[in-house]
Design a protein around this motif. Sequence first.
Motif, PDB file in Angstrom:
ATOM      1  N   ILE A  27       5.102  23.221 -57.336  1.00  0.00           N
ATOM      2  CA  ILE A  27       5.503  22.975 -55.941  1.00  0.00           C
ATOM      3  C   ILE A  27       7.035  22.937 -55.845  1.00  0.00           C
ATOM      4  O   ILE A  27       7.632  23.443 -54.904  1.00  0.00           O
ATOM      5  N   GLY A  28       7.657  22.337 -56.863  1.00  0.00           N
ATOM      6  CA  GLY A  28       9.118  22.179 -56.846  1.00  0.00           C
ATOM      7  C   GLY A  28       9.876  23.465 -57.052  1.00  0.00           C
ATOM      8  O   GLY A  28      11.068  23.537 -56.761  1.00  0.00           O
ATOM      9  N   CYS A  29       9.202  24.514 -57.557  1.00  0.00           N
ATOM     10  CA  CYS A  29       9.917  25.766 -57.834  1.00  0.00           C
ATOM     11  C   CYS A  29      10.570  26.288 -56.557  1.00  0.00           C
ATOM     12  O   CYS A  29       9.887  26.557 -55.573  1.00  0.00           O
ATOM     13  N   PRO A  30      11.878  26.420 -56.551  1.00  0.00           N
ATOM     14  CA  PRO A  30      12.568  26.718 -55.291  1.00  0.00           C
ATOM     15  C   PRO A  30      12.726  28.213 -55.032  1.00  0.00           C
ATOM     16  O   PRO A  30      13.805  28.689 -54.720  1.00  0.00           O
ATOM     17  N   CYS A  31      11.619  28.971 -55.161  1.00  0.00           N
ATOM     18  CA  CYS A  31      11.706  30.416 -54.936  1.00  0.00           C
ATOM     19  C   CYS A  31      12.281  30.737 -53.557  1.00  0.00           C
ATOM     20  O   CYS A  31      13.098  31.631 -53.413  1.00  0.00           O
ATOM     21  N   ALA A  32      11.829  29.980 -52.560  1.00  0.00           N
ATOM     22  CA  ALA A  32      12.304  30.230 -51.195  1.00  0.00           C
ATOM     23  C   ALA A  32      13.821  30.132 -51.131  1.00  0.00           C
ATOM     24  O   ALA A  32      14.492  30.916 -50.464  1.00  0.00           O
ATOM     25  N   ILE A  33      14.375  29.154 -51.853  1.00  0.00           N
ATOM     26  CA  ILE A  33      15.830  28.945 -51.839  1.00  0.00           C
ATOM     27  C   ILE A  33      16.529  29.996 -52.692  1.00  0.00           C
ATOM     28  O   ILE A  33      17.514  30.601 -52.274  1.00  0.00           O
ATOM     29  N   VAL A  34      15.965  30.255 -53.879  1.00  0.00           N
ATOM     30  CA  VAL A  34      16.594  31.194 -54.818  1.00  0.00           C
ATOM     31  C   VAL A  34      16.628  32.607 -54.241  1.00  0.00           C
ATOM     32  O   VAL A  34      17.527  33.378 -54.529  1.00  0.00           O
ATOM     33  N   ILE A  35      15.638  32.946 -53.399  1.00  0.00           N
ATOM     34  CA  ILE A  35      15.650  34.274 -52.770  1.00  0.00           C
ATOM     35  C   ILE A  35      16.472  34.280 -51.492  1.00  0.00           C
ATOM     36  O   ILE A  35      17.316  35.128 -51.275  1.00  0.00           O
ATOM     37  N   SER A  36      16.223  33.289 -50.617  1.00  0.00           N
ATOM     38  CA  SER A  36      16.766  33.393 -49.259  1.00  0.00           C
ATOM     39  C   SER A  36      18.261  33.125 -49.189  1.00  0.00           C
ATOM     40  O   SER A  36      18.950  33.692 -48.354  1.00  0.00           O
ATOM     41  N   VAL A  37      18.774  32.258 -50.071  1.00  0.00           N
ATOM     42  CA  VAL A  37      20.219  31.974 -50.003  1.00  0.00           C
ATOM     43  C   VAL A  37      21.036  33.205 -50.392  1.00  0.00           C
ATOM     44  O   VAL A  37      21.887  33.661 -49.629  1.00  0.00           O
TER      45      VAL A  37
ATOM     46  N   ILE B 121      23.897  28.959 -55.790  1.00  0.00           N
ATOM     47  CA  ILE B 121      22.569  28.768 -56.404  1.00  0.00           C
ATOM     48  C   ILE B 121      22.692  28.138 -57.786  1.00  0.00           C
ATOM     49  O   ILE B 121      21.932  27.237 -58.139  1.00  0.00           O
ATOM     50  N   ALA B 122      23.680  28.611 -58.581  1.00  0.00           N
ATOM     51  CA  ALA B 122      23.871  28.042 -59.927  1.00  0.00           C
ATOM     52  C   ALA B 122      24.214  26.557 -59.811  1.00  0.00           C
ATOM     53  O   ALA B 122      23.704  25.721 -60.558  1.00  0.00           O
ATOM     54  N   HIS B 123      25.057  26.238 -58.849  1.00  0.00           N
ATOM     55  CA  HIS B 123      25.474  24.852 -58.623  1.00  0.00           C
ATOM     56  C   HIS B 123      24.272  24.011 -58.184  1.00  0.00           C
ATOM     57  O   HIS B 123      24.050  22.907 -58.665  1.00  0.00           O
ATOM     58  N   PHE B 124      23.481  24.573 -57.270  1.00  0.00           N
ATOM     59  CA  PHE B 124      22.282  23.910 -56.753  1.00  0.00           C
ATOM     60  C   PHE B 124      21.292  23.642 -57.896  1.00  0.00           C
ATOM     61  O   PHE B 124      20.729  22.555 -58.011  1.00  0.00           O
ATOM     62  N   ALA B 125      21.093  24.670 -58.750  1.00  0.00           N
ATOM     63  CA  ALA B 125      20.117  24.560 -59.846  1.00  0.00           C
ATOM     64  C   ALA B 125      20.463  23.427 -60.807  1.00  0.00           C
ATOM     65  O   ALA B 125      19.585  22.740 -61.313  1.00  0.00           O
ATOM     66  N   LYS B 126      21.776  23.230 -61.031  1.00  0.00           N
ATOM     67  CA  LYS B 126      22.225  22.176 -61.964  1.00  0.00           C
ATOM     68  C   LYS B 126      21.785  20.785 -61.509  1.00  0.00           C
ATOM     69  O   LYS B 126      21.563  19.903 -62.326  1.00  0.00           O
ATOM     70  N   ILE B 127      21.718  20.587 -60.194  1.00  0.00           N
ATOM     71  CA  ILE B 127      21.330  19.275 -59.660  1.00  0.00           C
ATOM     72  C   ILE B 127      19.808  19.226 -59.457  1.00  0.00           C
ATOM     73  O   ILE B 127      19.149  18.264 -59.850  1.00  0.00           O
ATOM     74  N   TYR B 128      19.271  20.296 -58.874  1.00  0.00           N
ATOM     75  CA  TYR B 128      17.866  20.305 -58.451  1.00  0.00           C
ATOM     76  C   TYR B 128      16.900  20.309 -59.639  1.00  0.00           C
ATOM     77  O   TYR B 128      15.918  19.570 -59.646  1.00  0.00           O
ATOM     78  N   THR B 129      17.191  21.151 -60.644  1.00  0.00           N
ATOM     79  CA  THR B 129      16.241  21.308 -61.761  1.00  0.00           C
ATOM     80  C   THR B 129      15.979  20.001 -62.501  1.00  0.00           C
ATOM     81  O   THR B 129      14.818  19.630 -62.697  1.00  0.00           O
ATOM     82  N   PRO B 130      17.024  19.256 -62.928  1.00  0.00           N
ATOM     83  CA  PRO B 130      16.725  18.007 -63.621  1.00  0.00           C
ATOM     84  C   PRO B 130      15.963  17.007 -62.751  1.00  0.00           C
ATOM     85  O   PRO B 130      15.127  16.260 -63.266  1.00  0.00           O
ATOM     86  N   VAL B 131      16.230  17.020 -61.439  1.00  0.00           N
ATOM     87  CA  VAL B 131      15.522  16.085 -60.542  1.00  0.00           C
ATOM     88  C   VAL B 131      14.024  16.407 -60.533  1.00  0.00           C
ATOM     89  O   VAL B 131      13.181  15.523 -60.706  1.00  0.00           O
ATOM     90  N   ILE B 132      13.682  17.690 -60.351  1.00  0.00           N
ATOM     91  CA  ILE B 132      12.266  18.088 -60.318  1.00  0.00           C
ATOM     92  C   ILE B 132      11.598  17.832 -61.670  1.00  0.00           C
ATOM     93  O   ILE B 132      10.459  17.340 -61.736  1.00  0.00           O
ATOM     94  N   CYS B 133      12.299  18.148 -62.765  1.00  0.00           N
ATOM     95  CA  CYS B 133      11.734  17.915 -64.110  1.00  0.00           C
ATOM     96  C   CYS B 133      11.474  16.420 -64.329  1.00  0.00           C
ATOM     97  O   CYS B 133      10.449  16.035 -64.885  1.00  0.00           O
ATOM     98  N   ALA B 134      12.411  15.586 -63.858  1.00  0.00           N
ATOM     99  CA  ALA B 134      12.264  14.130 -64.017  1.00  0.00           C
ATOM    100  C   ALA B 134      11.072  13.615 -63.211  1.00  0.00           C
ATOM    101  O   ALA B 134      10.262  12.819 -63.708  1.00  0.00           O
ATOM    102  N   ILE B 135      10.933  14.093 -61.952  1.00  0.00           N
ATOM    103  CA  ILE B 135       9.798  13.665 -61.116  1.00  0.00           C
ATOM    104  C   ILE B 135       8.486  14.067 -61.792  1.00  0.00           C
ATOM    105  O   ILE B 135       7.552  13.275 -61.900  1.00  0.00           O
ATOM    106  N   SER B 136       8.436  15.305 -62.285  1.00  0.00           N
ATOM    107  CA  SER B 136       7.231  15.807 -62.955  1.00  0.00           C
ATOM    108  C   SER B 136       6.861  14.924 -64.151  1.00  0.00           C
ATOM    109  O   SER B 136       5.707  14.530 -64.324  1.00  0.00           O
ATOM    110  N   LEU B 137       7.863  14.593 -64.943  1.00  0.00           N
ATOM    111  CA  LEU B 137       7.641  13.775 -66.143  1.00  0.00           C
ATOM    112  C   LEU B 137       7.143  12.370 -65.777  1.00  0.00           C
ATOM    113  O   LEU B 137       6.206  11.848 -66.393  1.00  0.00           O
ATOM    114  N   LEU B 138       7.748  11.786 -64.740  1.00  0.00           N
ATOM    115  CA  LEU B 138       7.336  10.447 -64.290  1.00  0.00           C
ATOM    116  C   LEU B 138       5.889  10.455 -63.794  1.00  0.00           C
ATOM    117  O   LEU B 138       5.124   9.527 -64.061  1.00  0.00           O
TER     118      LEU B 138
END
Length: 318
Positions: free
Chosen positions: A196-206, A153-170
């Motif tokens: 929408i991008g908040c990955p609660c489903a992933i952060v809980i289910s994994v 999850i920590a590894h996933f967050a490092k990639i996923y979070t900046p991508v979602i933040c960038a999309i939001s900003l754009l």
Amino acid sequence: MEHEHTHNHSHDHSHNHENFEAVKREELTKIIISAVFFAAGYIIGEFTSLPAFMHLICFGVSYIAVGFGVVRNAIEDIFEGKIFNECFMISIASLGAFAIKEFDEGCAVMLLYAVGEYIHGLALSKSKKQIREIEHNDHGEHVHESGDTESFIAHFAKIYTPVICAISLLVIVIPPLFMGGEWKEWIYRGLSVLVIGCPCAIVISVPLSFSCAIDACTRKGIYIYHTNALEKLHKNGSGEGIIVPDGNEHGLAFAKKAASKAVIISRENIILALTVKAVVLVLAVFMEKELPMWLAAFSDVGIAGLAILNSLRSLRIK
């Protein structure tokens, strides 16, 4: 992640165990308080004509009960230069929901995250309790925790979070600057992307799929220190961080099956969550009118429910 040492065994372990139990009790209390106030806020907001500040106070208490520590960790991590982790991801999504006045969604995100963390901790504590008993009986310990405990999850967050933040900003910046869009509308849409991008489903289910696999192993007398041990076992067959007592020759084979099942189910949940999020995200950005928030909520809370049910399959290992 607690690192356990072999000297001062029984004293250290009973002390650690008491601390752990106290922390778990405190976490459960916070979750219950948060859930009660969340339900009260939702009922007051939706089904009564009481003044608005009443349900806002309830949501405020619900959020602070489980969210204060998460937001504090996110801020501390930013100062340490670790920006894109789970705490940051959950904090920014929940605060984004508040910014567009979706208070129930912001609270739900934080509450779900707290529940996921709690369940995960319980499964590990059960396994660690058994390990402590083995250590105590052996009066000496041959399995140490690996130092490399960055979870999936920590590894996933490092990639996923900046991508979602960038999309939001754009989404916030491009239409008003280059297409004559209204700032107000596109700020709302951009913040919706965060929710929408908040990955609660992933952060809980994994973690839950790994917790269920750990639980299945514990019941067979196989004890696992942390989820990384299962990830490593699946990846390269390493038994580091796993105790298989003498005479249980099928133990490691069972643990390998459990690890594979946890990894496969985690991937299924990630694909399901990301696919639904991608569809809802496209609708949020390109639909004529603003996206109904229940759809954003489903893409997070609804998918979390489905993913949790899928994760429970890790309990059943042949």
